[in-house]
Design a protein around this motif. Structure first.
Motif, short mmCIF file in Angstrom:
data_model
loop_
_atom_site.label_atom_id
_atom_site.label_comp_id
_atom_site.label_asym_id
_atom_site.label_seq_id
_atom_site.Cartn_x
_atom_site.Cartn_y
_atom_site.Cartn_z
N LYS B 14 0.81 -1.30 -0.05
CA LYS B 14 -0.03 0.01 -0.09
C LYS B 14 0.87 1.17 -0.12
O LYS B 14 1.93 1.19 0.51
N PHE B 15 0.47 2.39 -0.49
CA PHE B 15 0.99 3.66 -0.63
C PHE B 15 0.66 4.34 0.56
O PHE B 15 -0.62 4.49 0.90
N SER B 16 1.52 5.03 1.41
CA SER B 16 1.08 5.60 2.68
C SER B 16 2.05 6.97 2.94
O SER B 16 2.82 7.15 2.25
N ARG B 17 1.70 7.52 4.20
CA ARG B 17 2.76 8.53 4.55
C ARG B 17 3.29 7.79 5.90
O ARG B 17 3.89 8.47 6.66
N ASP B 18 3.28 6.42 6.19
CA ASP B 18 4.04 5.84 7.28
C ASP B 18 5.33 6.03 7.45
O ASP B 18 6.13 5.79 6.26
N ILE B 22 13.16 1.30 5.15
CA ILE B 22 13.14 1.03 3.64
C ILE B 22 13.32 -0.55 3.36
O ILE B 22 12.67 -1.14 2.39
N GLU B 23 14.10 -1.04 4.31
CA GLU B 23 14.29 -2.55 3.89
C GLU B 23 12.87 -3.41 4.25
O GLU B 23 12.68 -4.32 3.47
N SER B 24 12.03 -2.76 5.20
CA SER B 24 10.49 -3.52 5.29
C SER B 24 9.84 -3.27 4.05
O SER B 24 9.05 -4.29 3.71
N ILE B 25 9.90 -2.14 3.51
CA ILE B 25 8.96 -1.94 2.35
C ILE B 25 9.50 -2.92 1.17
O ILE B 25 8.74 -3.49 0.39
N LEU B 26 10.84 -2.90 0.99
CA LEU B 26 11.42 -3.89 0.05
C LEU B 26 10.94 -5.07 0.24
O LEU B 26 10.69 -5.93 -0.88
N LEU B 27 11.10 -5.72 1.40
CA LEU B 27 10.48 -7.07 1.51
C LEU B 27 9.23 -7.33 1.39
O LEU B 27 8.85 -8.36 1.02
N GLU B 28 8.34 -6.38 1.75
CA GLU B 28 6.83 -6.73 1.97
C GLU B 28 6.53 -6.70 0.07
O GLU B 28 5.84 -7.72 0.10
N SER B 29 7.05 -5.84 -0.54
CA SER B 29 6.39 -6.08 -1.82
C SER B 29 7.09 -7.36 -2.50
O SER B 29 6.37 -8.10 -3.57
N ALA B 108 11.50 0.93 -3.94
CA ALA B 108 10.92 1.32 -2.67
C ALA B 108 11.45 2.82 -2.19
O ALA B 108 12.40 3.33 -2.86
N GLU B 109 10.65 3.43 -1.84
CA GLU B 109 10.90 4.80 -1.16
C GLU B 109 10.23 5.26 0.01
O GLU B 109 9.19 4.46 0.35
N ARG B 110 10.77 6.14 0.68
CA ARG B 110 9.98 6.73 1.98
C ARG B 110 9.51 7.86 1.62
O ARG B 110 10.02 8.75 0.82
N TYR B 111 8.33 8.39 2.41
CA TYR B 111 7.71 9.79 2.17
C TYR B 111 9.09 10.74 2.57
O TYR B 111 8.56 11.89 1.76
N ASP B 112 10.16 10.47 3.10
CA ASP B 112 11.08 11.78 3.09
C ASP B 112 12.11 11.40 2.29
O ASP B 112 13.40 11.73 2.53
N SER B 113 12.13 10.81 1.06
CA SER B 113 12.87 10.54 0.05
C SER B 113 14.08 11.77 0.09
O SER B 113 13.56 12.91 -0.38
N PRO B 114 15.43 11.52 -0.08
CA PRO B 114 16.18 12.72 -0.76
C PRO B 114 16.23 12.83 -2.17
O PRO B 114 16.71 13.78 -2.66
N HIS B 319 3.33 8.94 -5.05
CA HIS B 319 4.61 9.01 -5.74
C HIS B 319 5.88 8.59 -4.79
O HIS B 319 6.72 9.34 -4.47
N PRO B 320 6.10 7.25 -4.66
CA PRO B 320 7.15 6.92 -4.02
C PRO B 320 8.25 6.52 -5.02
O PRO B 320 8.28 5.46 -5.78
N LEU B 321 9.19 7.58 -5.34
CA LEU B 321 10.01 7.83 -6.32
C LEU B 321 10.52 6.65 -7.09
O LEU B 321 9.99 6.07 -8.06
N GLY B 322 11.20 5.79 -6.21
CA GLY B 322 12.01 4.40 -6.79
C GLY B 322 11.07 3.23 -6.89
O GLY B 322 11.25 2.24 -7.67
N ALA B 323 9.62 3.37 -6.51
CA ALA B 323 8.72 2.26 -6.81
C ALA B 323 7.56 2.50 -7.92
O ALA B 323 7.30 1.77 -8.47
#
Ligand SMILES: [Zn+2]
Lengths: 105, 370
Positions: B14-18, B22-29, B108-114, B319-323
């Motif tokens: 799911k896309f969220s603001r949570d 990053i490792e957990s996001i990668l593993l989940e998908s 994967a990306e986080r809401y605070d992506s550089p 828009h989670p950039l890398g995803a």
């Protein structure tokens, strides 16, 4: 002495290739065409506003100079017009970020 | 002759603001991609590519370890907002060349992506945030084609409307024209609801060679066209501000490789980072003629057709950039497999993905077929 240190002092200059005379912008260590060494090309440079928008009370303009140098900066105290002739009034580098301000010319 | 390359499986989060690691996001998908493909075993995977702008290091090795994979090839791919499709192109190349048969691509990306701000691009002066290039594009497009803000808002209306049917979308909220027009004014030419929103999310895809894909899926989707072009890194080096030059070139290459024309495309996921990007992309891909992109957007609304950005695009989905590029590719895959549920368009044969970076200084276009 390089382009960036001049910008830091508030002098708007661009780079010029010593070998092929191509303008080097943004500042870089070598010419992107021939990898020649870069010297400073002094202004003043005449530019034209090619696009602009506004954030709050501040206009920001995309300005094109000769040789495909385009930069974004502020203009204050006047409403910009497309194709308006401008020069760099102020520039500098703050926390690693460049800034430019234009004035009608 | 290069090996044919197809899509064997995929998984999303799911896309969220949570605030998720990053490792957990990668593993989940990745877990979801394995669970979506009962015949896929970790030992089949010969390459693992991670697409992200996150600053964490060695993520492809980390993902491999926590997923039980010991790949021959593993590395990250970073190219701002088109990292995802760029990683897919790398995976394609490993398979086409014979270096690997099965490749996992995890984005994967986080809401605070550089990756949201390109610090290097000093020609933008103090106006480095993407809202400034978007404002210049918008103003320039409006000027060139005599377009009003209300017309551009149709993109936001349409894509948010479509995101309602996307179970992974960030907001799943519809907006009226008034709500969009009255949303927070960021500049004179851009409102908050004209923008896609950075978020936390992941998307993984498994590519396989023609020889192995039949063991993994009975409905493979083939990558038949690839086009990439990088014209510069500096926003101000664009030769036009009312069109997307790198997108035009990459779409042209991808269509040529697939031996199709733009008017044969049945379904499109395009990079609507901001409202104006949708008509500009439609025109650059060649689906609409110059200045006519919004007419197609209007037609999609009137006919309630999900043909363009069926999952809601970047504006509707987040828009989670890398995803993003991988999520776009998954949407087109599901469409071509007739597995897009309530978003499904009628019997599509050819789909297109358009993914770009930094004011279209770089673009990737993929053509997919079932
Ligand atoms: Zn030179």
């Amino acid at each position: 002495m390089n382009v960036e240190s001049e910008l830091e002092k508030g002098n708007f200059v661009v780079g010029e290739c010593l070998k092929c005379k191509k303008t080097v912008w943004p500042p870089s260590d070598y010419c992107s065409l021939c990898f020649g060494n870069v010297s400073i090309k002094d202004g003043p440079f005449q530019g034209k506003i090619i696009e602009f928008s506004k954030q709050g009370n501040d206009y920001f303009c995309l300005v094109e100079f000769n040789e495909n140098v385009k930069i974004i900066g502020k203009i204050t105290g006047e409403t910009p017009q497309i194709n308006q002739n401008v020069m760099v009034k102020k520039c500098g580098i703050q926390n690693g970020n460049y800034f430019f301000e234009f004035i009608s010319s | 002759m290069a090996n044919k390359v197809g899509i064997a499986s995929y998984g999303m989060t799911k896309f969220s603001r949570d605030d998720i690691k990053i490792e957990s996001i990668l593993l989940e998908s990745t877990k979801n991609a394995f669970q979506n493909c009962s015949n896929l075993n970790q030992k089949d995977v010969e390459a693992v590519l991670v697409s992200t702008n996150n600053n964490s290091k060695y993520l492809s090795a980390v993902l491999s370890e926590i997923s039980g994979i010991k790949p021959k090839i593993s590395h990250s791919v970073e190219s701002l907002c088109n990292s995802g499709t760029n990683a897919i192109v790398s995976a394609y190349s490993y398979i086409a060349s014979g270096l690997a048969d099965v490749v996992l691509v995890a984005g994967a990306e986080r809401y605070d992506s550089p990756g949201q701000v390109l610090e290097w691009d000093n020609s933008r002066g103090e106006f480095k945030h993407p809202i400034f290039w978007a404002s210049i594009f918008t103003k320039s497009y409006k000027r060139e084609y005599n377009v009003r803000d209300e017309e551009l808002a149709l993109v936001s209306i349409k894509n948010h409307h479509q995101s309602i049917k996307n179970p992974n979308a960030l907001t799943k909220k519809e907006y009226t024209l008034d709500e969009i027009m009255n949303s927070k004014k960021l500049t004179d030419d851009l409102k908050l609801l004209d923008c896609s929103r950075p978020c936390t999310g992941g998307a993984s895809i498994v590519l396989a060679s023609e020889n192995t894909i039949n063991h993994l899926t009975d409905s493979p989707v083939w990558i038949t066209g690839i086009g990439q072009k990088t014209t510069s890194a500096s926003f101000t080096k664009n030769i036009t501000f009312s069109a997307m030059e790198s997108s035009r070139i990459s779409a042209n290459s991808a269509l040529k490789m697939s031996k199709h024309k733009a008017d044969q495309i049945d379904v499109i996921e395009l990079h609507d980072a901001f409202s104006v990007c949708e008509p500009m992309a439609l025109e650059s891909i060649g689906v609409s003629s110059k200045g006519k992109g919004l007419e197609l957007v209007k037609e999609m609304i009137v006919t309630d057709s999900p043909k363009i950005n069926p999952r809601g695009g970047l504006m509707g989905s987040g828009h989670p950039l890398g995803a993003t590029g991988i999520a776009q590719t998954i949407e087109i895959t599901q469409q071509l497999q007739s597995k897009a549920e309530s978003r499904q368009i009628d019997n599509p044969k050819i789909g297109l993905v358009h993914n770009m970076s930094a004011a279209s200084t770089s673009s990737t276009v993929l053509v997919l077929e079932n």
